[in-house]
Design a protein around this motif. Structure first.
Motif, short mmCIF file in Angstrom:
data_model
loop_
_atom_site.label_atom_id
_atom_site.label_comp_id
_atom_site.label_asym_id
_atom_site.label_seq_id
_atom_site.Cartn_x
_atom_site.Cartn_y
_atom_site.Cartn_z
N VAL A 72 0.78 -1.25 0.10
CA VAL A 72 -0.18 -0.06 -0.06
C VAL A 72 0.87 1.26 0.20
O VAL A 72 0.65 2.20 -0.93
N LYS A 73 1.82 1.26 0.74
CA LYS A 73 2.79 2.38 1.09
C LYS A 73 3.35 2.77 -0.51
O LYS A 73 4.03 3.94 -0.64
N MET A 75 2.06 2.35 -3.43
CA MET A 75 0.95 2.60 -4.60
C MET A 75 1.25 4.05 -5.06
O MET A 75 1.24 4.81 -4.15
N ASP A 80 -2.71 1.06 -10.00
CA ASP A 80 -2.35 0.52 -8.54
C ASP A 80 -3.51 0.41 -7.70
O ASP A 80 -3.95 -0.59 -7.09
N TYR A 81 -4.14 1.69 -7.54
CA TYR A 81 -5.47 1.67 -6.68
C TYR A 81 -6.32 0.75 -7.13
O TYR A 81 -7.06 0.26 -6.14
N ALA A 84 -5.54 -2.65 -6.37
CA ALA A 84 -5.79 -3.09 -5.10
C ALA A 84 -7.14 -3.19 -4.41
O ALA A 84 -7.53 -4.16 -3.83
N LYS A 149 -5.73 4.95 0.45
CA LYS A 149 -4.48 3.91 1.12
C LYS A 149 -5.25 3.55 2.41
O LYS A 149 -5.10 2.60 3.09
N LEU A 152 -7.49 0.70 2.20
CA LEU A 152 -6.78 -0.36 1.65
C LEU A 152 -6.14 -0.98 3.14
O LEU A 152 -6.12 -2.25 3.20
N ASN A 153 -5.62 0.07 3.95
CA ASN A 153 -5.08 -0.40 5.19
C ASN A 153 -5.89 -1.32 5.98
O ASN A 153 -5.63 -2.46 6.60
N SER A 156 -6.99 -4.83 4.59
CA SER A 156 -5.66 -5.67 4.66
C SER A 156 -5.77 -6.45 5.93
O SER A 156 -5.31 -7.48 6.24
N GLN A 247 -1.18 7.74 7.23
CA GLN A 247 -1.36 6.49 7.78
C GLN A 247 -0.22 6.18 8.89
O GLN A 247 0.84 6.66 8.63
#
Length: 247
Positions: A72-73, A75, A80-81, A84, A149, A152-153, A156, A247
């Motif tokens: 994630v970091k 991207m 990419d996004y 994901a 992000k 996504l975090n 995950s 984040q």
């Protein structure tokens, strides 16, 4: 299957087909199935078998194998996004949220294109005004991506199916009410955080719409007062809050 994978698959099929035609064409490399030499026939059959295996594996990798996602970091690109978020497209209890996030990414790209076109009509790219607008738009886009992000975090580490399994009627009395309540509260907290990121990005998209309207209404006499435009001031305030989104 997305367009990129389709093109790769078509390229693989075309490449293998051309290679087989070149090698098996009479008079080119001397390889012929059913020819006078048993070695030629064996080589031709081997080539066809290998070609079939390559096509089968390539088709599997492109059609069914999940793509390798960047951390994630790391991207950076729109693709990419998209990749994901698409990985979680069928996550239980989150399908609408993921679909909303993907739609937001699509709308962001369209708004950037429209803004770029309008700015190009109003200003020369070498003008300071043009650069000021673009710098603000770029900064807001970075904030938008920070929110993605954040989603996504959360995804995950979030197992949406865990709660339903935990509280299933198969084991109604296995856990205490307090434990179930805490588990439910944590589940709701995850959902609320994702909703919060989506809401923040919706606000950014709204501000971009406002900026587009204000730019389209600009007259030449207004060019020196860009910083005083209401939407530019709102975006500047939003950008200054970026540290709260890290984040």
């Amino acid at each position: 299957m997305n367009g990129s994978r389709l093109m790769k698959l078509l390229g693989l099929i075309a490449g293998v087909g051309i290679l087989d035609i070149v090698i098996l064409s009479p008079g080119l490399l001397g390889v012929e199935i059913g020819g006078e030499s048993a070695l030629e026939t064996a080589s031709g059959v081997t080539l066809l078998v290998i070609s079939l295996l390559v096509l089968l594996y390539g088709s599997y990798a492109l059609l069914f194998k999940p793509p390798v996602l960047a951390p994630v970091k790391n991207m950076k690109t729109h693709e990419d996004y998209i990749a994901a978020l698409s990985h979680y497209r069928n996550a239980k209890g989150l399908k609408k949220d993921i679909a909303h996030a993907l739609d937001q990414l699509d709308r962001l790209e369209k708004k950037k294109t429209t803004l770029s076109d309008v700015l190009g009509q109003k200003f020369d790219q070498a003008e300071l005004s043009y650069k000021k607008f673009h710098s603000v738009i770029d900064a807001v886009e970075q904030l938008f991506h920070l929110n993605i992000k954040g989603i996504l975090n959360k995804l995950s580490v979030f197992d949406a199916s865990g709660l339903s399994a935990f509280t299933s009627e198969q084991n109604p009395r296995q856990f205490s009410n307090k434990l179930v309540q805490e588990k439910t509260a944590l589940h709701n907290e995850y959902l609320a955080s994702i909703t919060g990121y989506l809401g923040a990005n919706e606000e950014i998209l709204l501000k971009l719409d406002k900026l587009l309207l204000e730019i389209s209404q600009l007259d030449s006499t207004d060019y020196q007062n860009i910083e005083d435009m209401p939407c530019m001031q709102e975006m500047d305030a939003l950008i200054k809050q970026t540290k709260f989104y890290k984040q």
